[in-house]
Structures are given as C-alpha cells and as structure tokens.
Design a protein around this motif. Structure first.
Motif, PDB file in Angstrom:
ATOM      1  N   VAL A 247       0.830  -1.203   0.000  1.00 46.40           N
ATOM      2  CA  VAL A 247       0.000   0.000   0.000  1.00 46.40           C
ATOM      3  C   VAL A 247       0.867   1.257   0.000  1.00 46.40           C
ATOM      4  CG1 VAL A 247      -1.740   1.293   1.294  1.00 46.40           C
ATOM      5  CG2 VAL A 247      -1.893  -1.190   1.148  1.00 46.40           C
ATOM      6  N   GLU A 248       2.038   1.150   0.621  1.00 45.36           N
ATOM      7  CA  GLU A 248       2.940   2.305   0.669  1.00 45.36           C
ATOM      8  C   GLU A 248       3.356   2.758  -0.738  1.00 45.36           C
ATOM      9  OE1 GLU A 248       3.057  -0.380   2.456  1.00 45.36           O
ATOM     10  OE2 GLU A 248       3.769  -0.037   4.501  1.00 45.36           O
ATOM     11  N   ALA A 249       3.207   1.886  -1.743  1.00 44.56           N
ATOM     12  CA  ALA A 249       3.590   2.236  -3.115  1.00 44.56           C
ATOM     13  C   ALA A 249       2.443   2.879  -3.896  1.00 44.56           C
ATOM     14  CB  ALA A 249       4.077   0.983  -3.849  1.00 44.56           C
ATOM     15  N   TYR A 250       1.351   3.181  -3.233  1.00 47.49           N
ATOM     16  CA  TYR A 250       0.160   3.686  -3.903  1.00 47.49           C
ATOM     17  C   TYR A 250       0.104   5.212  -3.935  1.00 47.49           C
ATOM     18  CZ  TYR A 250      -2.178  -0.860  -4.309  1.00 47.49           C
ATOM     19  OH  TYR A 250      -2.536  -2.138  -4.663  1.00 47.49           O
ATOM     20  N   GLU A 251       1.236   5.878  -3.909  1.00 52.71           N
ATOM     21  CA  GLU A 251       1.261   7.336  -3.864  1.00 52.71           C
ATOM     22  C   GLU A 251       0.463   7.950  -5.017  1.00 52.71           C
ATOM     23  OE1 GLU A 251       4.466  11.054  -3.965  1.00 52.71           O
ATOM     24  OE2 GLU A 251       5.171   8.981  -3.837  1.00 52.71           O
ATOM     25  N   HIS A 252       0.654   7.425  -6.229  1.00 51.29           N
ATOM     26  CA  HIS A 252      -0.050   7.967  -7.390  1.00 51.29           C
ATOM     27  C   HIS A 252      -1.558   7.759  -7.241  1.00 51.29           C
ATOM     28  CE1 HIS A 252      -1.555   8.407 -11.481  1.00 51.29           C
ATOM     29  NE2 HIS A 252      -0.415   8.988 -11.810  1.00 51.29           N
ATOM     30  N   ALA A 253      -1.968   6.571  -6.772  1.00 51.41           N
ATOM     31  CA  ALA A 253      -3.389   6.291  -6.590  1.00 51.41           C
ATOM     32  C   ALA A 253      -3.998   7.212  -5.544  1.00 51.41           C
ATOM     33  CB  ALA A 253      -3.588   4.831  -6.190  1.00 51.41           C
ATOM     34  N   PHE A 254      -3.285   7.425  -4.447  1.00 53.33           N
ATOM     35  CA  PHE A 254      -3.793   8.317  -3.412  1.00 53.33           C
ATOM     36  C   PHE A 254      -3.921   9.750  -3.923  1.00 53.33           C
ATOM     37  CE2 PHE A 254      -1.937   5.368   0.047  1.00 53.33           C
ATOM     38  CZ  PHE A 254      -3.099   4.604   0.024  1.00 53.33           C
ATOM     39  N   ARG A 255      -2.975  10.181  -4.736  1.00 58.09           N
ATOM     40  CA  ARG A 255      -3.059  11.535  -5.297  1.00 58.09           C
ATOM     41  C   ARG A 255      -4.289  11.671  -6.190  1.00 58.09           C
ATOM     42  NH1 ARG A 255       1.634  11.782  -7.214  1.00 58.09           N
ATOM     43  NH2 ARG A 255       1.298  11.304  -9.410  1.00 58.09           N
TER      44      ARG A 255
END
Length: 296
Positions: A247-255
C-alpha cells in the motif's frame, strides 16, 4: 471553506489502515488539511495525529465541529453509524470498504449521503491505480475475466489481528475490491454463486449482457501470493498483476483519489466510486456470502 482552500479533514480510527493508507492520503498534497483524529484508544489516536501533523479530538462531536470532511478507518458497522451521523451534519465523506456490515445498512448510508447532498468517495484503491485505469480505458467489450487475490494477510502482518476481518472473512474484507473491479469491467451482476474450501473462496459472477467473471480470493493462503486480473476481449487478452505491491507504493493512486474527491466536493458531481456504488457492490458481496453459507 473558500474556493481553492484546503478541505479540513477529521479522521475517525487509528488502526493499521489509518497509518498505512489514510495518513499518506490526507497529508500527500495541498487539497486536504488534517484537523483532528478521534479513536476509541486515545494513545493510538495520538500516534496517528502526530504522523498526520494534527491533534486528537476528545469526541466525535468535537471532530465534527472542526472539519469539512470526515474520513473513516474503522470496522464497517462503526463506519456506517458514524458516517450517517456525519452526513446529516453536512460533512463530505471519505469512506472505506466495505461500506457497512450488511447491504441493507450500506443502502441506508448511501441514501443518507444522497439526502444530505454531500460528496462521498470510497477507498476502492485498485480503481485509482494507473494500471487499472489503463485497463478500464482500453479493454472494451469484455466478455470474460478472471481475478485472483491469494495472500497470507490474515496469517501475519498488520491486519492479521483484526477481529472483524477474522470474524467476517475475506469476502467482506477484500471481496468488495474484487467485485468492484469486475463490475467496472463487465457491468452489473445479475447472478452469482460461490463456494469456500480451506478458507479460500471461489466465485462465478454473471453480468448484464452475458459476460462472465470468476474470482478466487483468500487471505489465509500459505503458498506464493498472487494478485492478478485477466480479461478476454475480441482484441485479445489483457492482464494486470499487482502481486506483492505494498500500500505504501500507492502514492499515485492516493493523489488521484484525493484530487478527484476534492473535485467532486467542489462541483457537486457524484464520483463513480461513491457510497451508492459501494452499496451496489455490497449487495453482490452479501449474495456471494449467502451462497458460500449454502454451498460450503
């Protein structure tokens, strides 16, 4: 709140999901401003508040007074009760899946959101990832899909001690993600069946228009993890594989989620992943759980 200013967000919940997902979601850009955290355990709320650069609230009422948006990282039944209350107070909602403990309660929450005229987005995180967005944009006329999500999430790791997940099982926990993805690709579900063996659930979904999808999910999987979706179209086969992705790699999705949520608040246009969508998904999840109870 003025046009262009950050939306003030209060977070309810201070468990692993609040730390792993909601802190980076709420602090990752200028669109949102965390203004408080409330949780049943004050010491846990304090930890999350420090990570989010804010303070704790002594009560849900205090948190409601501070914010424009309420975000939820709590068990589904708790979320439904508090989110209905928050929508009645005119707060926009960042919700988790499943929306509630049952489809009927999810319907109540979705109706409360609609009656209040507030914005809502549900954390169907896969739908905000670039690879899934690309698949949805390019895979037209999907007739068949297979989805696999086999992990050891309930055997170890941050969610292995979650009482509601162990009590309710993987279909209520991860099932909404899978059902949502398959519905996004093939359309509404008109019939479904499921069976469980060795705490792994196999499901078949029949969609409007004749499409068929299959889903194999488990969180007690002792072998090598696999997280993948394959679709078949007249143009050929397409796959998306997110095995091992944290989940920590989901920066783009969170943005993307953050920006689209704020846009929904400002324009009043419902987001495709809103509370009503999550309630529709939960009806399928409830039907699959009933089928498991009957067939297993």
């Amino acid at each position: 709140m003025t046009s262009g200013s950050a939306l003030r967000v209060g977070l309810v919940g201070a468990g692993p999901w609040a730390k792993i997902a909601y802190v980076p979601l709420l602090t990752g850009g200028p669109e949102l401003e965390p203004v408080g955290v409330w949780a049943r355990r004050p010491e846990a709320a304090q930890e999350i508040a420090e990570l989010a650069g804010t303070t704790t609230a002594a009560s849900v009422d205090e948190l409601l007074d501070r914010c424009d948006v309420m975000a939820f990282a709590v068990p589904p039944d708790v979320q439904a009760d508090l989110a209905i209350r928050a929508s009645g107070a005119g707060k926009h909602l960042l919700l988790d899946k499943p929306l509630a403990g049952t489809a009927s309660r999810a319907d109540e929450l979705a109706s409360a959101v609609e009656d209040a005229g507030v914005a809502s987005v549900v954390m169907f995180t896969s739908r905000f990832r670039p690879d899934m967005r690309e698949l949805l944009a390019e895979a037209s006329d999907v007739k068949f899909a297979q989805l696999f999500n086999l992990t050891g999430a309930f055997l170890g790791g941050p969610f292995s001690n979650s009482p509601w997940r162990h009590e309710e099982g993987v279909m209520l926990d991860w099932g909404p993600h899978g059902v949502d993805m398959l519905m996004a690709l093939l359309g509404p579900v008109v019939d479904c069946q499921a069976v469980e063996r060795d705490r792994t659930t196999s499901a078949v979904l029949h969609h409007e228009g004749g499409g068929i999808s299959q889903m194999l999910i488990g969180a007690h999987w002792p072998g090598e993890a696999v997280s993948r979706i394959d679709v078949v179209t007249p143009q050929g086969r397409r796959s998306v594989d997110w095995t091992g992705r944290k989940v920590e790699a989901y920066e783009h999705a969170f943005r993307t989620l953050r920006q689209e949520f704020v846009e929904s608040v400002r324009t009043g246009e419902p987001h495709p992943c809103n509370a009503r969508r999550a309630a529709d998904v939960q009806h399928v999840v409830d039907a699959l759980r009933a089928s498991v109870a009957q067939n297993s």
